[in-house]
Design a protein around this motif. Structure first.
Motif, short mmCIF file in Angstrom:
data_model
loop_
_atom_site.label_atom_id
_atom_site.label_comp_id
_atom_site.label_asym_id
_atom_site.label_seq_id
_atom_site.Cartn_x
_atom_site.Cartn_y
_atom_site.Cartn_z
N VAL A 260 0.97 -1.04 0.07
CA VAL A 260 0.15 -0.12 -0.12
C VAL A 260 0.77 1.33 0.07
O VAL A 260 0.58 2.04 -1.01
CB VAL A 260 -0.92 0.30 0.77
CG1 VAL A 260 -1.61 1.13 1.56
CG2 VAL A 260 -1.63 -1.07 0.90
N ALA A 261 1.82 1.22 0.87
CA ALA A 261 3.20 1.98 0.92
C ALA A 261 3.86 2.58 -0.42
O ALA A 261 3.34 3.53 -0.58
CB ALA A 261 3.66 2.77 2.26
N ALA A 262 3.95 1.47 -1.24
CA ALA A 262 4.71 1.37 -2.09
C ALA A 262 3.51 2.03 -3.32
O ALA A 262 3.84 3.19 -3.80
CB ALA A 262 5.07 0.22 -2.96
N SER A 263 2.54 1.78 -3.20
CA SER A 263 1.67 1.81 -3.87
C SER A 263 1.33 3.10 -3.87
O SER A 263 0.95 4.50 -5.07
CB SER A 263 0.05 1.39 -3.93
OG SER A 263 0.30 -0.23 -3.95
N ILE A 264 1.15 4.39 -2.93
CA ILE A 264 1.16 5.62 -2.67
C ILE A 264 1.54 6.21 -2.95
O ILE A 264 1.77 7.13 -4.11
CB ILE A 264 0.61 5.63 -1.54
CG1 ILE A 264 -0.38 4.84 -0.05
CG2 ILE A 264 1.49 7.33 -0.85
CD1 ILE A 264 -0.14 5.04 1.36
N GLY A 265 3.57 5.45 -3.28
CA GLY A 265 4.49 5.99 -4.06
C GLY A 265 3.98 5.74 -5.39
O GLY A 265 4.20 7.39 -6.17
N ILE A 266 3.56 5.37 -5.68
CA ILE A 266 3.70 5.43 -7.38
C ILE A 266 2.24 6.20 -8.22
O ILE A 266 2.22 7.15 -8.50
CB ILE A 266 3.19 3.65 -7.82
CG1 ILE A 266 4.22 3.03 -7.73
CG2 ILE A 266 2.71 4.22 -9.52
CD1 ILE A 266 3.25 1.84 -8.01
#
Lengths: 228, 1213
Positions: free
Chosen positions: B290-296
């Motif tokens: 989820v954190a990585a998705s926020i970044g993308i």
């Protein structure tokens, strides 16, 4: 006495392998309170000249003197101070800060200088320009003419000695353009400000006390030197 | 020009012209992909890692069955549970002569399959191949009491035991072996649990020595086999089902102490534990994804925001939302082609480095791992890109073209508050914050997550450092058997005695030894209170009493679930007893009284919590710190102080001993009949409360529990309680070198075997191992934190860079109005702070709250735990600020005009993508304006090479109207002509309309114009005003001039030429021509010129200008020379003149002269004739004078008339 003077001013641009001489060894001077139009066909170098006179762009060679001081001997901070205290700029595309209201845009140079605004003076400018009821609006809520008037007010806010206007009516319709020009002239003359205006429109040129005509980066006509 | 193109052309154009934006996006996605890939690789490596660990420790076998029977094997095969089986045949067991030491080893031979399954690792030498050869595990040496080298020969007495422990031989059989190989220790025999001679696996838990299968059994020996099994998948399924039904014991009975290793999650057989761990891992993984998705998502949103204008433009020219989405999906696909492989490769490198530090992690790239990474990454990328794109495509085209609807975003519900005094950089930041709230929230969430992680990881790291780098005992020896439920001090003498301590103290480098005697006792409940039996207090008092009648009774009556209570008597050395005084809160510690048995201390927390239910009857109580779940303060809970025990109060203890089993009566455990009871009367002299000691403090090892009775060694001895030491801790002078450590380890091992199940704990090894583990954990956690920090830095920098790019024009404007660089830098800095501040605060506070709620050990909450996360935040601020600073400096390196100039990049890209040759051929001027420029680039009169028109004519003016701007279209173009009214008039309307001119497009216009008859000749100017709009409906205008030259007809009429035809030599011939200007314009330079060959050539008479309507007589006198021969001479008199514009005309008037001979003049009279001749004839003179006078008068009149006419003409013009 001249308030602004340029000597052998030149500006070259490199566009790939091609070098374009926008301004070519140009010498001119401007007196206090003068209304001068710099005119010429498209690509004649008039905007480039104006930008250099206002310290917005560095020349390739030559100097510009403001009040006998070499403009480009100043560092960036000093130039910034000069711009906000002594010069005012009006651009064709208004260049208002979209995130600030009309009022805030006008006050920007004053606030940058950390001065207290002269409310009476500003009220007078606003009155002359007829934008009193539009001050609290954002630029996106203003028409082109209104935005340009805000820009003019901003240029005059800090009581400059010189106002540089680059095609101030270029983005306006004929009626708005005439109105803005008239206001600019009126405001400048009321306040004793030297107005140097660039336009390709001869009708505007005709309204100035002095006309400098450029072609290929050189002065081909200067009404001041011909006595016209 | 106008070549067809596909959307991929636009994509290429975008990628080419927006390299910087795409680099940022690619980096953002790459980092996120790297993260996803890292997690995936770790997770997919785990099964392999566990398997590798399992094989390292246990070999390839799934199960070990000792004393396996053929029946069991047959049963397993029939059920289809067996995949492979290897057998070890037990040759015998070695133990020392006392039989009280159970340390020994088994000697076995392996069949081929068993060898494969055990997968033994040779340290040196080889495996035995012949009888008489042996290879042993290193651990065997202890049992033997000495070490051997490869090549040594020795004799081993081996016993053969039956499955039930019976000796199968009367005496051990001696075998002589030559040591051929040393083997790394492997737990091939391990089943866990304790040794029980009553068990059916006497061979379990011993290290092994291996002989070749040529080695025969002793005569009469019964073969005993150990089976090493690989179980089939159907068994695993069966086992998992049994696991779920919690039918372990059934299974274990079936398989006779088989230990099943399921190497999915570290060998746990408890499905509950597996579920919890899987859940935890899943939560962590999902959180990180989820954190990585926020970044993308953030990267996508930024890029699409910068492309809003392009999107609007594409929509304006007719691209549907679906087409737009397809276009950007293709673009995204190209980006992922770069980002995913790069991210995967980086993560492989990262995991590889990680695995170097984590011994237990065997890094294996599962074949499906790359596919999993690609699949997850694509799903995440496209899902996260979907919403921003959908939002961007849905914005109305013109709104998108105008870009950021600032007003709408800044004033969603109310007008914005305008300030009359402000600090520019702060106000600007404040407005930006409001404008880009979405971005800030996204970044803020990520920053919060990062900071929260930093709090947790820092605390964990600090905890690890403190926990595993502290000093403490170097060794301990322990009696693992010290867990009897009854006081059997006379029976098996468990524990170590004082002589053990003496032996240890005699060893070199030993600084001190600490141990306490600890005697579990049973106390009859009628002599004790509920307070001293914590297990009783753990009964769940929230349950409805009716569920357990026994407990119900118990609850109501302070009952116990047995007639006795288990407690401990702990005896300390005097020095330690004296230290306990720090924890004394009531009473005294009188060492003498304690030694003499007059007093004991009672560990009794000062606060007791009691809960009342229903009718106020106390149903249970717990101690302050030691309260178990279910008895925490709740509802009717009251806090009470100890109201039962008092100082100097005697306690009666009954120590009990029985060899009989306990019985249950009505759900309560009751004493057996045969019980030995010893009565003790003890007086409580002081109360000790729970204390917090450092982990390396010996007192920490006492592990006192509420109700523990504390006394001294002397008193215990005096009581006749043969107290022993369960654990003895050994402190060394210094960290020993390897040789000393090896020596001490060996000696302590020997000492430890003084008890049945003694063991040596090498804390130094533990600490080393934990240090490594702690370091590894910290490194890996640090790596995770660094990745998160990197992503945070990348996100913030990306956002700020995007803002700076978007605000380049604003920066230019601010510079133009006098903002120094530091003002801009400050504004950017405030924006960075804004990005980071709230997220950091939430993350930091959240982390601390989490630690509190999770009841983190105090050791985790050190000053470093509080200080390090803020340092990370400062690092975040510092790095992003530096990056932003450089970007602003880059903008400042360009001129203000370059900043302000807003190139229509969108259209350039769009048009360049579709019409590159077209664009390439256009000339780009030095000062490229941002708006369209419509100019008249050419004009001509139709059918004419020049621009002259005749008065009265009708001409067609052809104009070429062009949009000379290379990147902007112009529309609604209106041309308005303004002509000099006295000369030219547009024949039709004076305005002309052109709908649209694309960039660099031109159009021809034909405008009919009438030239007035009365138009005065000369250059006439036509003003043509061109008004037009750009795509944003902004208006422009320009005026140009077209010049025409109006000509009037030149008409010079003349009379007939008057001249003397007959002339003589020496005469003067006169030619007179009366000319009249019948045209509208002047005639200039009119003259007559001779062209009479032989008589006169080139002689002219100049008449000058003849005004319109004027006539003139031109007189040309020609002298006939004497040399001219008498003859007839034809020739011409040329009339030449010019029009007003300098055009020349000439006309030849033919003449013919007859020249005759000259007659001389004679006079015979002489002078008189001369005198007579010289006398003027007066009448003729008079007449001549009168004529002259008349002519003069006429001339004057004529001249006046001409002048008058001229003046009138001029006035008219």
């Amino acid at each position: 006495m001249s308030i602004l003077r340029c000597e052998q001013l030149s500006k070259q641009y490199r566009m790939g392998e091609v070098t374009v001489q926008a301004v070519d060894s140009l010498t001119a001077s401007f007196t206090k309170g003068e209304f001068c139009t710099i005119t010429g066909p498209s690509g004649s170098g008039k905007s480039t000249l104006l930008h250099m006179l206002g310290g917005l762009e560095q020349p390739t060679s030559g100097t510009v003197y403001y009040d006998q001081e070499n403009l480009f001997a100043y560092n960036d901070d000093q130039l910034s101070v000069l711009r906000r205290r002594r010069f005012g700029f009006v651009f064709q595309a208004y260049n208002l800060v979209q995130e600030l209201t009309g009022e805030e845009n006008i006050l920007l140079p004053v606030m940058l200088d950390k001065q207290t605004p002269d409310k009476a003076y500003l009220a007078k400018i606003v009155d002359i320009l007829g934008i009193k009821n539009r001050l609290t609006h954002l630029p996106s809520a203003l028409s082109g003419g209104e935005q340009q008037r805000i820009a003019i007010a901003r240029a005059l806010a800090n009581k400059p000695s010189i106002v540089f206007a680059d095609e101030p009516t270029g983005n306006l319709d004929a009626h708005a353009g005439r109105e803005v020009l008239s206001l600019l002239k009126h405001a400048s003359s009321e306040l004793g400000v030297t107005l140097i205006l660039v336009s390709h429109d001869l009708n505007i040129a005709e309204q100035a006390e002095r006309v400098i005509q450029l072609e290929d980066g050189k002065i081909v006509f200067d009404s001041a030197s011909t006595g016209n | 020009m106008f070549n067809a193109y596909r959307p991929s052309t636009l994509i290429r154009g975008n990628l080419r012209h927006r390299k910087r934006h795409y680099v940022s996006l690619i980096i953002g996605i790459l980092l996120a992909v790297m993260f996803i890939s890292f997690i995936t690789l770790i997770l997919t490596s785990l099964p392999a890692s566990f398997k590798a660990e399992h094989v390292r420790n246990y070999g390839h076998a799934d199960a070990v069955i000792h004393n396996i029977s053929d029946d069991t094997l047959a049963e397993l095969e029939t059920n289809g549970w067996l995949s492979e089986v290897g057998l070890a045949t037990v040759l015998g067991h070695y133990s020392d002569s006392s039989h009280q030491l159970i340390n020994g080893f088994n000697v076995v031979s392996l069949d081929e399959k068993a060898r494969q399954l055990l997968d033994l690792s040779l340290l040196s030498g080889r495996m035995p191949e012949r009888a008489g050869e042996i290879a042993i595990e290193e651990a065997v040496f202890r049992a033997v009491g000495q070490s051997y080298k490869v090549g040594d020969t020795f004799t081993l007495p081996l016993e053969l035991l039956a499955g039930d422990g019976r000796l199968l031989q009367e005496s051990p059989v001696d075998y002589t072996f030559t040591l051929v190989g040393l083997i790394e220790k492997k737990n091939t025999n391990y089943i866990g649990g304790t040794i029980d001679f009553g068990d059916s696996d006497p061979y379990a838990s011993y290290p092994l020595a291996y002989v070749s299968d040529e080695e025969g059994l002793a005569e009469g020996a019964i073969p005993i086999h150990t089976g090493y099994l690989k179980l089939s998948d159907s068994f695993r399924q069966y086992y998992n089902n049994m696991n779920a039904l919690e039918q372990h014991s059934y299974l274990n009975d079936q398989l006779q102490s088989a230990k099943i290793f399921a190497y999915g999650l570290g060998g746990f057989s408890d499905s509950g534990q597996v579920t919890v761990i899987a859940l935890l891992v899943g939560v962590v993984v999902i959180s990180l994804i989820v954190a990585a998705s926020i970044g993308i998502a953030n990267s996508f949103s930024l890029v699409l925001e910068e492309r809003t204008q392009q999107i609007g433009l594409l929509r304006a020219v007719g691209m549907t939302k679906g087409q737009l989405r397809r276009l950007y999906r293709k673009e995204t696909f190209i980006i992922t082609l770069i980002a995913i492989p790069a991210g995967f490769l980086l993560s492989v490198a990262l995991v590889k480095v990680f695995s170097l530090f984590v011994d237990q992690l065997a890094f294996v790239i599962h074949p499906l791992a790359p596919l999993a990474v690609i699949a997850i990454s694509l799903i995440v990328i496209f899902l996260t890109g979907f919403f921003p794109l959908r939002r961007a495509a849905g914005i109305p085209p013109m709104q998108a073209i105008r870009n950021v609807d600032v007003m709408r975003k800044l004033t969603p519900k109310r007008r914005i508050k305008s300030h009359t005094t402000f600090v520019p950089e702060r106000l600007f930041t404040k407005r930006q914050v409001k404008l880009y709230r979405g971005q800030r929230i996204r970044v803020g969430i990520f920053v919060a997550f990062t900071v929260l992680l930093s709090v947790l990881l820092t605390s964990l790291g600090v905890f690890y450092i403190r926990e595993y780098t502290q000093t403490g005992p170097s060794y301990a020896i322990a009696d693992e058997d010290y867990n009897f439920s009854f006081i059997d001090y006379a029976y098996l003498t468990p524990g170590y005695s004082d002589s053990t301590i003496e032996s240890i103290r005699a060893l070199p480098s030993v600084k001190s030894v600490f141990a306490f005697k600890h005697v579990p006792v049973h106390l009859l409940v009628d002599k004790m209170t509920p307070y001293l039996d914590p297990p009783y207090l753990e009964i769940d008092i929230y349950k409805e009493p009716k569920e357990n009648p026994a407990k119900r009774n118990f609850n109501l009556h302070y009952g116990f679930d047995s007639h006795f209570s288990e407690q401990k008597i702990v005896a300390f050395e005097p020095a330690l007893l004296a230290r306990i005084s720090d924890w004394l809160y009531e009473g005294t510690i009188d060492l003498e009284a304690i030694d003499q048995g007059e007093a004991v201390l009672l560990y009794l927390p000062a606060i007791v919590i009691r809960q009342e239910i229903r009718d106020g009857v106390v149903v249970g109580a717990g101690f302050g710190e030691n309260v178990s779940v279910g008895t925490k303060p709740h509802g009717n809970t009251k806090i009470l102080e100890n109201d039962y025990f008092h100082i100097d109060q005697p306690i009666s203890l009954r120590l009990m001993h029985t060899a009989n089993a306990f019985q249950m009566a009505e759900g309560i455990e009751v004493l057996p009949e045969d019980v030995e009871i010893r009565e003790l009367e003890l007086k409580v002299s002081g109360f000790i409360d729970y204390f917090d000691v450092q982990q390396d403090d010996p007192l920490d090892r006492a592990r006192l529990a509420p109700g523990t009775i504390i006394t001294s060694h002397k008193r215990l001895d005096a009581l006749g309680i043969n107290g022993k030491y369960q654990i003895i801790w050994i402190y060394l002078d210094d960290i020993p070198d390897k040789a000393t450590e090896a020596f001490l380890t060996e000696r302590l091992t020997d000492i430890s075997y003084q008890v049945r199940n003694g063991d040596v704990i090498n804390y130094m090894e533990w600490r080393e191992s934990y240090k490594r583990s702690a370091l590894t954990t910290m490194l890996s956690l640090g790596a995770v934190l660094i990745v998160f920090l990197s992503i945070s830095i990348s996100m913030i920098s990306h956002n700020i860079a995007s803002r700076i790019r978007a605000d380049k024009r604003v920066i230019g404007t601010m510079r133009a109005v006098g903002a120094a660089e530091r003002v801009i830098q400050r504004s950017i800095f405030y924006q960075i702070l804004n990005y980071i501040f709230f997220g950091s605060l939430i993350g930091y506070v959240g982390g601390l709250i989490f630690m509190y709620v999770a009841d983190a050990p105090r050791a985790m909450l050190s000053p470093i735990s509080f200080l390090l996360p803020p340092l990370f935040i400062l690092l975040l601020i510092g790095v992003t600020s530096l990056s932003a600073r450089q970007k602003v400096k880059k903008i400042y390196r360009k001129s203000i005009i370059d900043n302000i100039r807003q190139l229509a990049v969108l259209l350039i890209i769009f048009l360049a993508a579709g019409s590159v040759p077209f664009i390439k051929s256009a000339n780009v001027s030095a000062a490229t304006p941002a708006s369209p420029r419509v100019l008249i680039t050419d004009y001509a009169l139709e059918g004419q090479a020049d621009m002259s028109v005749l008065a009265g004519d009708e001409v067609t003016l052809n104009l070429t109207l062009a949009n000379v701007q290379a990147s902007q279209l112009a529309r609604n173009i209106v041309l308005t002509l303004s002509t000099p009214e006295d000369a030219l008039v547009p024949k039709a309307v004076s305005s002309h309309y052109v709908d649209l001119l694309l960039a660099l497009e031109s159009q021809e216009l034909s405008i009919p114009i009438s030239v007035l008859e009365q138009a005065s000749p000369g250059m006439k100017k036509i003003d043509i005003t061109v008004e037009y709009e750009d795509i944003r409906a902004s208006s422009y205008s320009s005026t140009q001039q077209v010049f025409l030259t109006v000509k009037q007809d030149v008409r010079l009429e003349h009379d007939e030429l008057n001249y003397d035809q007959k002339l003589t030599q020496g005469n003067v011939g006169r030619f007179e021509l009366n000319v009249m200007n019948m045209g509208k314009g002047n005639i200039n330079n009119a003259l007559l010129k001779t062209n009479i060959p032989g008589v006169s050539e080139g002689i002219s008479a100049f008449a000058g200008t003849i005004a319109s309507g004027e006539s003139k007589t031109i007189t040309l006198n020609v002298h006939i020379k004497d040399s001219v021969s008498p003859a007839a001479y034809p020739g011409q008199i040329e009339l030449m003149y010019e029009g007003e514009n300098g055009e020349r005309y000439s006309k030849a008037l033919p003449v013919e002269l007859a020249i005759s001979e000259k007659r001389p003049l004679t006079n015979p009279a002489g002078v008189e004739a001369d005198e007579q001749k010289s006398r003027l004839p007066i009448p003729w003179l008079a007449a001549g004078g009168a004529v002259i006078l008349l002519l003069l008068i006429l001339l004057i009149i004529q001249s006046r008339r001409v002048t008058k006419l001229k003046r009138a003409e001029e006035a008219r013009l």
